[in-house]
Design an enzyme around this catalytic site. Structure first.
Site, short mmCIF file in Angstrom:
data_model
loop_
_atom_site.label_atom_id
_atom_site.label_comp_id
_atom_site.label_asym_id
_atom_site.label_seq_id
_atom_site.Cartn_x
_atom_site.Cartn_y
_atom_site.Cartn_z
N SER A 212 0.85 -1.19 0.00
CA SER A 212 0.00 0.00 0.00
C SER A 212 0.88 1.24 0.00
O SER A 212 1.67 1.44 0.93
CB SER A 212 -0.89 0.02 1.24
OG SER A 212 -1.40 1.32 1.41
N HIS B 142 -1.14 -1.28 -4.27
CA HIS B 142 -2.42 -1.01 -3.59
C HIS B 142 -2.53 0.50 -3.38
O HIS B 142 -1.64 1.13 -2.80
CB HIS B 142 -2.46 -1.76 -2.26
CG HIS B 142 -3.77 -1.66 -1.55
ND1 HIS B 142 -4.88 -2.41 -1.91
CD2 HIS B 142 -4.18 -0.89 -0.51
CE1 HIS B 142 -5.90 -2.12 -1.12
NE2 HIS B 142 -5.50 -1.18 -0.26
N ASP C 131 -4.74 3.52 -1.96
CA ASP C 131 -5.80 3.84 -0.99
C ASP C 131 -6.36 5.24 -1.20
O ASP C 131 -5.65 6.24 -1.02
CB ASP C 131 -5.23 3.75 0.43
CG ASP C 131 -5.05 2.30 0.88
OD1 ASP C 131 -6.01 1.52 0.76
OD2 ASP C 131 -3.94 1.97 1.34
N MET D 40 -8.97 8.01 0.03
CA MET D 40 -9.78 8.42 1.20
C MET D 40 -10.29 9.84 0.99
O MET D 40 -9.56 10.68 0.46
CB MET D 40 -8.93 8.35 2.46
CG MET D 40 -8.29 6.99 2.69
SD MET D 40 -7.41 6.96 4.26
CE MET D 40 -6.60 5.35 4.15
N HIS E 288 -8.38 0.97 -3.96
CA HIS E 288 -9.28 0.73 -2.84
C HIS E 288 -9.99 2.05 -2.52
O HIS E 288 -9.38 2.95 -1.95
CB HIS E 288 -8.44 0.21 -1.65
CG HIS E 288 -9.20 0.06 -0.38
ND1 HIS E 288 -8.58 -0.16 0.84
CD2 HIS E 288 -10.53 0.09 -0.10
CE1 HIS E 288 -9.49 -0.26 1.79
NE2 HIS E 288 -10.68 -0.10 1.25
N MET F 236 -12.21 4.36 -0.54
CA MET F 236 -12.87 4.63 0.74
C MET F 236 -13.51 5.99 0.59
O MET F 236 -13.07 6.99 1.19
CB MET F 236 -11.82 4.59 1.88
CG MET F 236 -11.33 3.18 2.18
SD MET F 236 -9.74 3.16 3.05
CE MET F 236 -8.61 3.21 1.66
N MET G 211 -11.27 -6.06 5.41
CA MET G 211 -10.48 -5.12 6.21
C MET G 211 -10.14 -5.79 7.54
O MET G 211 -11.03 -6.28 8.24
CB MET G 211 -11.26 -3.83 6.50
CG MET G 211 -11.53 -2.93 5.31
SD MET G 211 -10.08 -2.50 4.34
CE MET G 211 -9.10 -1.61 5.55
N PHE H 146 -6.41 4.63 8.11
CA PHE H 146 -5.01 4.89 8.46
C PHE H 146 -4.16 3.64 8.27
O PHE H 146 -4.64 2.52 8.48
CB PHE H 146 -4.91 5.34 9.93
CG PHE H 146 -5.76 6.55 10.22
CD1 PHE H 146 -5.29 7.83 9.94
CD2 PHE H 146 -7.05 6.39 10.71
CE1 PHE H 146 -6.09 8.94 10.16
CE2 PHE H 146 -7.86 7.50 10.94
CZ PHE H 146 -7.38 8.78 10.66
N ASP I 140 -6.49 -6.64 4.23
CA ASP I 140 -5.89 -5.30 4.25
C ASP I 140 -5.85 -4.75 5.67
O ASP I 140 -6.90 -4.49 6.27
CB ASP I 140 -6.72 -4.37 3.34
CG ASP I 140 -6.12 -2.98 3.19
OD1 ASP I 140 -5.04 -2.72 3.74
OD2 ASP I 140 -6.76 -2.15 2.51
C1 DX5 Z 1 -6.28 1.40 5.62
C2 DX5 Z 1 -5.75 1.08 4.24
C3 DX5 Z 1 -4.66 0.09 4.18
C4 DX5 Z 1 -3.42 0.50 4.91
C5 DX5 Z 1 -2.63 -0.72 5.23
O1 DX5 Z 1 -7.47 2.10 5.51
O2 DX5 Z 1 -6.81 0.58 3.44
O3 DX5 Z 1 -4.37 -0.27 2.85
O4 DX5 Z 1 -2.61 1.38 4.19
O5 DX5 Z 1 -1.51 -0.32 5.95
P1 DX5 Z 1 -0.78 -1.27 7.00
O6 DX5 Z 1 -0.27 -2.46 6.23
O7 DX5 Z 1 0.27 -0.40 7.55
O8 DX5 Z 1 -1.81 -1.69 8.01
ZN ZN Z 2 -6.41 -0.37 1.46
#
Ligand code: DX5
Ligand code: ZN
Length: 234
Positions: free
Chosen positions: A14, A39, A41, A43, A72, A74, A143, A149, A185
């Site tokens: 990620s 990956h 993310d 947000m 991904h 969110m 998840m 985060f 994840d």
């Molecule tokens: C959280 C994200 C994850 C996150 C994973 O909302 O979707 O992808 O970055 O990070 P680690 O591996 O540090 O938990």
């Molecule tokens: Zn993610």
């Protein structure tokens, strides 16, 4: 399973934990180090309490890698962003069912734009949402932390849920259904990836685990090899 088989393992670093001031370099380094996907993310400070990156950044990193970009989402609402991410070079787009009014339509929309489609389940979201849309999912993402985060701790009840998701996928496949990847994840590390794999996952997001390694393709290669080695030792 035949113990000599190497199970399918996809590692998806990620970039949430990458150095954003050198993002092109970072994604090239993880591909050179053996990552299977990037990956990505997204947000929106609405569906989750954080704000990250969008289609412009996806488009900017696309020429730097040949591996798939696993977006991904969110965000809420979802649909308007799908064409933008498809155009920006996404290969996989997953979203949270709570964030879409019409889950079946959103899954179809993702495929219509040429991407693999997937649903993401928060720790407290039950899997029954899958009952009528298994044929529209190419990915199920569980998840193992609450989204928002990087660097959080793996929630152990995800293991039971992974087994339930794996049973659904196996039953679907046995009935002639399409391939579905099972991704996990949040909080994936070298000391828990083996039991996560044993519970049924085949695709592993790892943010802080990968990017806290020395930031060159050698450091990244070592951590990804360590993650894979844990899986092989099953
Ligand atoms: C959280 C994200 C994850 C996150 C994973 O909302 O979707 O992808 O970055 O990070 P680690 O591996 O540090 O938990
Ligand atoms: Zn993610």
């Amino acid at each position: 399973m035949n113990t000599t088989d190497t199970p399918t393992i996809r590692i998806a670093p990620s970039i949430l934990s990458a150095d954003f001031s050198r993002l092109g370099e970072e994604v090239r380094a993880i591909e050179a180090a053996g990552a299977d996907m990037v990956h990505f993310d997204v947000m929106d400070n609405h569906y989750v309490p954080n704000l990250t990156i969008g289609p412009l950044v996806c488009e900017a990193i696309r020429p730097h890698v040949t591996i798939p970009i696993d977006v991904h989402l969110m965000v809420e609402p979802v649909d308007a962003l799908i064409p933008l991410f498809a155009k920006a070079g996404a290969n996989i787009i997953t979203f949270h069912p709570e964030a879409s009014r019409h889950i079946d339509r959103t899954l179809s929309l993702i495929r219509e734009h040429g991407c693999r489609a997937g649903l993401v389940f928060n720790p407290a979201t039950p899997l029954d949402l899958l009952d009528y849309v298994m044929d529209k999912c190419d990915m199920i993402l569980l998840m193992s932390v609450n989204p928002g985060f990087g660097g959080q701790k793996f929630i152990p009840s995800t293991l039971t849920k992974l087994k339930a998701a794996r049973a659904r996928i196996d039953a679907h496949r046995a009935a002639g259904g399409q391939e579905i990847w099972l991704e996990v994840d949040g909080g994936v590390k070298t000391d828990n990836i083996a039991e996560i794999q044993r519970a049924g996952a085949d695709t592993f997001v790892a943010g802080s685990a990968v990017f806290s390694a020395p930031d060159d393709d050698k450091g990244y290669r070592t951590i990804m090899q360590q993650l894979r080695a844990q899986c092989r030792s099953l």
